[in-house]
Design a protein around this motif. Structure first.
Motif, short mmCIF file in Angstrom:
data_model
loop_
_atom_site.label_atom_id
_atom_site.label_comp_id
_atom_site.label_asym_id
_atom_site.label_seq_id
_atom_site.Cartn_x
_atom_site.Cartn_y
_atom_site.Cartn_z
N GLU A 276 0.96 -0.87 0.10
CA GLU A 276 0.16 0.37 -0.08
C GLU A 276 1.02 1.28 0.17
OE1 GLU A 276 -2.34 -0.27 3.69
OE2 GLU A 276 -3.43 -2.28 2.81
N LEU A 277 1.94 1.38 0.23
CA LEU A 277 3.05 1.93 0.71
C LEU A 277 4.87 2.11 -0.36
CD1 LEU A 277 3.08 3.61 4.21
CD2 LEU A 277 1.63 4.56 2.03
N ASP A 278 5.40 2.90 -1.19
CA ASP A 278 6.70 2.70 -1.64
C ASP A 278 7.97 3.09 -0.77
OD1 ASP A 278 5.11 1.66 -4.39
OD2 ASP A 278 4.48 3.67 -3.91
N LEU A 279 7.60 3.44 0.34
CA LEU A 279 8.75 3.58 1.17
C LEU A 279 7.67 4.25 2.59
CD1 LEU A 279 9.02 7.25 0.81
CD2 LEU A 279 10.06 6.40 -1.00
N VAL A 280 8.92 4.86 3.74
CA VAL A 280 7.95 5.71 5.27
C VAL A 280 9.00 5.72 5.27
CG1 VAL A 280 7.05 4.39 6.87
CG2 VAL A 280 6.94 3.09 5.70
N PHE A 281 8.87 6.66 5.83
CA PHE A 281 10.23 8.45 6.94
C PHE A 281 9.87 7.59 8.47
CE2 PHE A 281 11.96 12.43 6.87
CZ PHE A 281 13.17 12.39 7.29
N LEU A 282 10.43 6.68 8.91
CA LEU A 282 9.72 6.66 10.98
C LEU A 282 11.84 6.34 11.00
CD1 LEU A 282 11.95 3.19 9.78
CD2 LEU A 282 9.21 2.83 8.91
N GLU A 283 11.65 6.10 12.88
CA GLU A 283 12.27 6.16 13.17
C GLU A 283 12.78 4.39 13.36
OE1 GLU A 283 8.65 8.51 15.07
OE2 GLU A 283 9.17 6.50 14.10
N TYR A 284 14.42 4.60 13.08
CA TYR A 284 15.37 3.84 13.14
C TYR A 284 15.24 3.34 14.94
CZ TYR A 284 16.24 4.26 8.68
OH TYR A 284 17.00 4.84 6.87
N PRO A 285 15.62 2.27 14.77
CA PRO A 285 15.72 1.23 14.23
C PRO A 285 15.44 0.07 13.38
CG PRO A 285 16.24 -0.05 15.74
CD PRO A 285 16.38 1.12 16.23
#
Length: 312
Positions: free
Chosen positions: A139-148
């Motif tokens: 449903e998404l191509d990429l996600v901007f999120l918290e690592y790790p």
């Protein structure tokens, strides 16, 4: 094996857990089990060893996984390249778990569309309780999120920003009058967070004991960040957050206190290991290149910083 059977086998081979595989595939656990049994009957031997405690691949299962995975992922990549080569208008779907991420993605999307007017960028919020679900369901191509984000079927890009950790407490809390806090101040407290987070993520960000060995309790019962904030305001616990939370989620009933002894939260982009389309790769490059200039001026830039570029 048909396409669905291939995908089911490969997902279960990665997860080694029928419940998690079912969640990723958006089907029932019974359906996963049924398809695996069908494949095993067709082959004539078991691909997985199942006990009450664990699921593991048999030697034959390992052989099939290693032989099948490159072809399966290659077909997906080939389809993406064909669509791009055909010149069809492409829609990129990017997710974000934090509000500053949405601001940065919006700024990058504006620049990206100026260069690729036929490409549309759609932004969607991703809940902490299901950080990778939309990505795995395509449903998404990429996600901007918290690592790790240490997942065998996903790829993590470079760190794009760092945000200081803060402690969120109600105004009635004894720590509320402090100007800063340390891990030692969390002794015997209950840290509230969203449920569904991986153990390695919790261990990285949420201490379980103070330096002196006193316990710090965790409670993971809420699916959404806003519910965590409501519970903190009600006096049912405290929470760790990024400094940006005080900017984007101000509440008169909450106080945000910086930590003296915890490292910042790092953020970056994550996408499927099967690869991005050429447009997706170009968008990742745009986000990476524009990250230092896309923070709102009103955000505390001393708390939120971009990583230094690599030497050379």
């Amino acid at each position: 094996m048909n396409w669905q059977e291939q995908e089911t086998f490969l997902v279960l081979a990665e997860e080694l857990h029928f419940g998690r595989a079912a969640e990723r595939l958006a089907v029932s656990r019974a359906r996963v089990s049924q398809m695996i049994h069908t494949v095993e009957r067709r082959i004539g031997a078991p691909l997985f060893e199942r006990t009450s405690r664990r699921v593991s691949l048999t030697p034959l299962g390992i052989q099939l996984r290693d032989a099948l995975a490159p072809h399966h992922h290659g077909i997906l990549a080939a389809l993406a390249r064909a669509a791009d080569s055909a010149g069809a208008a492409e829609v990129l779907r990017a997710g974000f778990t934090h509000p500053l991420g949405s601001e940065m993605l919006m700024s990058a999307a504006t620049m990206f569309r100026a260069e690729r007017p036929a490409c549309t960028v759609e932004l969607r919020e991703v809940q902490l309780s299901d950080r990778f679900g939309q990505l795995r369901r395509r449903e998404l191509d990429l996600v901007f999120l918290e690592y790790p984000a240490v997942e065998p079927d996903l790829v993590s890009g470079p760190v794009l920003l760092r945000d200081a950790k803060v402690l969120v407490v109600p105004t009635s809390h004894p720590l509320a009058t402090r100007t800063s806090v340390s891990v030692a101040d969390l002794a015997d407290e209950t840290l509230l967070t969203a449920r569904g987070l991986a153990g390695y993520f919790l261990d990285h960000h949420f201490p379980t004991h103070t330096p002196a060995g006193r316990p710090i309790h965790r409670s993971m019962t809420m699916p959404y960040w806003q519910e965590v904030m409501v519970q903190v305001a009600a006096g049912n616990g405290i929470a760790l957050a990024a400094a940006q939370a005080g900017h984007f989620y101000p509440r008169p009933s909450l106080v945000y206190l910086p930590f003296d002894d915890l490292p910042p939260i790092e953020y970056g982009l994550v996408w499927r290991a099967s690869g991005l389309s050429p447009a997706g790769t170009a968008f990742v490059r745009t986000v990476t290149e524009t990250a230092p200039s896309t923070m709102p001026d009103s955000v505390d830039r001393e708390a939120i910083t971009q990583p230094e570029p690599p030497p050379g």
